[in-house]
Design an enzyme around this catalytic site. Structure first.
Site, PDB file in Angstrom:
ATOM      1  N   GLU A 326       0.887  -1.196  -0.008  1.00 30.39           N
ATOM      2  CA  GLU A 326      -0.074   0.155   0.042  1.00 30.39           C
ATOM      3  C   GLU A 326       0.778   1.062   0.175  1.00 30.39           C
ATOM      4  O   GLU A 326       0.661   2.331   0.613  1.00 30.39           O
ATOM      5  CB  GLU A 326      -0.805   0.000   1.233  1.00 30.39           C
TER       6      GLU A 326
HETATM    7  C1  ACM Z   1      -1.911  -5.530   3.963  1.00 32.85           C
HETATM    8  O1  ACM Z   1      -3.170  -5.844   4.365  1.00 32.85           O
HETATM    9  N1  ACM Z   1      -2.024  -4.265   3.795  1.00 32.85           N
HETATM   10  C2  ACM Z   1      -0.938  -6.226   3.885  1.00 32.85           C
END
Ligand code: ACM
Length: 522
Positions: A326
């Site tokens: 992310e």
């Molecule tokens: C995640 O759930 N951001 C690895």
């Protein structure tokens, strides 16, 4: 035959014997050579609590009337040309005269000890002596895991768990033969591991601020009516205490420093990481994807090298997790170059890099590990094959332990499609059946993100019983696993968890042998 035996995970092979059972008595003992001593002490600790028996540990191989622990590196589990069973294999033979556990290594022995524990009556989980008949059914078990890596992840960044709480989680998970504990130590909201200021510190970075400032953060998650997250951090000595406690119980700690995104707390604590401007304030919202290290800033690599160096020195296990998920505001080319560089710093520190599946887009070192959590399995496979990497399977809709059990769950998240999720969704899948072939799968892991979780008991409630289902997915042969059969064994496990004081969700489709030890408070 009085099946089911309350064994979770299901052993690869189990044969009931016709002869008499073994009955543990005040005359019983544990016999163990020096290399079996740790497993013997763990076993005796469990048995003495509830039986009140003295159970002396004798040096060597007595056989009659006691429990004998042996290590045999050449242990084989069956006839013919079966593959070598690996270090975690064990055999367990119980008859009228006693029990013999043979481990292929100390790890195998520890697994066998957990199986023997589950063969004893549930009363064995009492914390003080009780009167019971300590009967162990006559069996031969030959067992080894399907996957080498069987993990849980605790997000101690969003909301902290102290050392005692982490140890308690280890105590609970090991009875199901989990062998890896991934600690998500840093995120936007907080930084939880002490990093010392090194002698060689070219840019004069104050690593101490990572915890003096970064340790004071925690998530303040809107909309669920919960108190703010818990704050704190581990000193290096405390982290070592956790690592040692885990290692003694056959659990490998996998520390994670999430980079190049999820770094707001680090940017707030170490202003030089933000070359172009002022450092951000600490931010306790549950937002994701808004912070990033900078590829063009040399301090990024100086910082990453030092943090990785110190963390590698604290970590006896092979893996160091560098996150990589992310990084939504990191320009893609910068992302690729930073991940490749940071992964190579992990290799230089003598460790194998692990990252969430986004990081496989970068040139990661040969033999790296990719933790698959979402997105295209085919793309992940292609990239991991190119890198000779192996995969930890954590598909969110099969393993994410932070998700709600049902819409009315008082805590838990609900962003994963297909939810909410009970133990059954986390059981009815094949880690080798989602597009990544079994040969590339190192194992599975259930992550517990802590946006809504406050403290150890709430963590337990979201973990159990789903983590138990995951333990069996990771250990037992696929063709032997059937949800109705697990349901019966979970029901039996309830009494044991209750006696241990472990909170668990009273899944309505299970005939529980005991209600949860106590509901948790909000
Ligand atoms: C995640 O759930 N951001 C690895």
């Amino acid at each position: 035959m009085d099946f089911p035996l309350p064994l979770i995970p299901l052993p690869a092979r189990l044969d009931r014997l016709d002869g008499e059972d073994f009955v543990l008595s005040s005359a019983s003992f544990v016999a163990a050579g020096p290399e079996c001593r740790t497993a013997a002490e763990e076993l005796a600790l469990i048995l003495r609590r509830s039986t009140g028996f003295e159970l002396p540990i004798l040096d060597g191989e007595e056989s009659d009337g006691g429990i004998t622990l042996v290590i045999d590196p050449d242990l084989t589990l069956g006839a013919g040309a079966e593959p070598a069973p690996g270090p975690e294999a064990y055999s367990l033979t119980v008859d009228r005269t006693g029990a013999v556990i043979t481990g292929a290594s100390t790890a195998g022995l520890f697994n066998g000890v957990q199986t023997l524990r589950q063969l004893l009556p549930a009363a064995v989980e009492n914390s003080s002596p009780v009167d019971a008949q300590w009967r162990v059914p006559a069996v031969v078990i030959r067992d080894s895991p399907r996957f080498a890596y069987r993990g849980l992840m605790l997000d101690v960044a969003r909301s902290f768990l102290d050392v005692a709480e982490v140890k308690r989680q280890i105590d609970t998970m090991v009875q199901f033969k989990f062998n890896a504990l991934h600690l998500h130590l840093t995120d936007d909201q907080a930084w939880r591991i002490e990093i010392h200021n090194p002698e060689h510190n070219p840019s004069g970075l104050d690593y101490g601020a990572l915890t003096t400032l970064g340790g004071t953060g925690a998530v303040d998650f809107p909309g669920v009516g919960l108190s703010p997250g818990l704050t704190g951090f581990y000193t290096q000595a405390e982290f070592t205490e956790i690592v040692d406690y885990a290692a003694r119980r056959n659990v490998l700690v996998v520390p994670e420093i999430d980079m190049p995104g999820h770094v707001n707390a680090a940017l707030a604590a170490v202003p030089q990481l933000t070359a172009g401007g002022t450092p951000p304030a600490m931010n306790t919202t549950g937002e994701v994807g808004y912070s990033s290290l900078e590829a063009g800033n040399p301090v990024t690599y100086e910082f990453a090298r030092e943090v990785i160096r110190q963390l590698a020195a604290l970590t006896p296990g092979p893996y160091l997790h560098i996150g990589g998920d992310e990084a939504l505001v990191t320009p893609h080319e910068e992302y690729l170059s930073m991940v490749a560089e940071i992964a190579s710093l992990v290799v230089a520190a003598g460790k194998v890099p692990v990252g969430w599946n986004e990081y496989a887009a970068a040139r990661i070192p040969h033999g790296s590990v990719v933790q698959y959590w979402h997105g295209s399995a085919a793309a992940t496979l292609e990239r991991t094959s190119d890198a000779g990497a192996s995969v930890i399977m954590s598909p969110a809709e099969r393993t994410y332990l932070d998700q709600k059990y049902d819409p009315a769950s008082p805590i838990g998240l609900s962003w994963v499609e297909g939810g909410p999720f009970s133990w059954r969704e986390y059981y009815d899948w094949d880690p080798a059946g989602l597009g990544i072939p079994g040969g590339s799968v190192l194992g599975i892991e259930g992550p517990l993100w802590s946006e809504t979780v406050r403290g150890g008991r709430q963590a337990e409630w979201l973990l159990y019983p789903r983590a138990i289902a995951l333990a069996e997915v990771a250990w037992s042969p696929q063709e032997q696993r059937h949800a109705p059969d697990l349901a019966a064994r979970l029901g039996l496990m309830g009494a044991r968890l209750a006696l241990q004081g472990v909170a668990f969700q009273a899944a309505p489709d299970i005939d529980w042998s005991a209600e949860p030890a106590s509901p948790f408070d909000f």
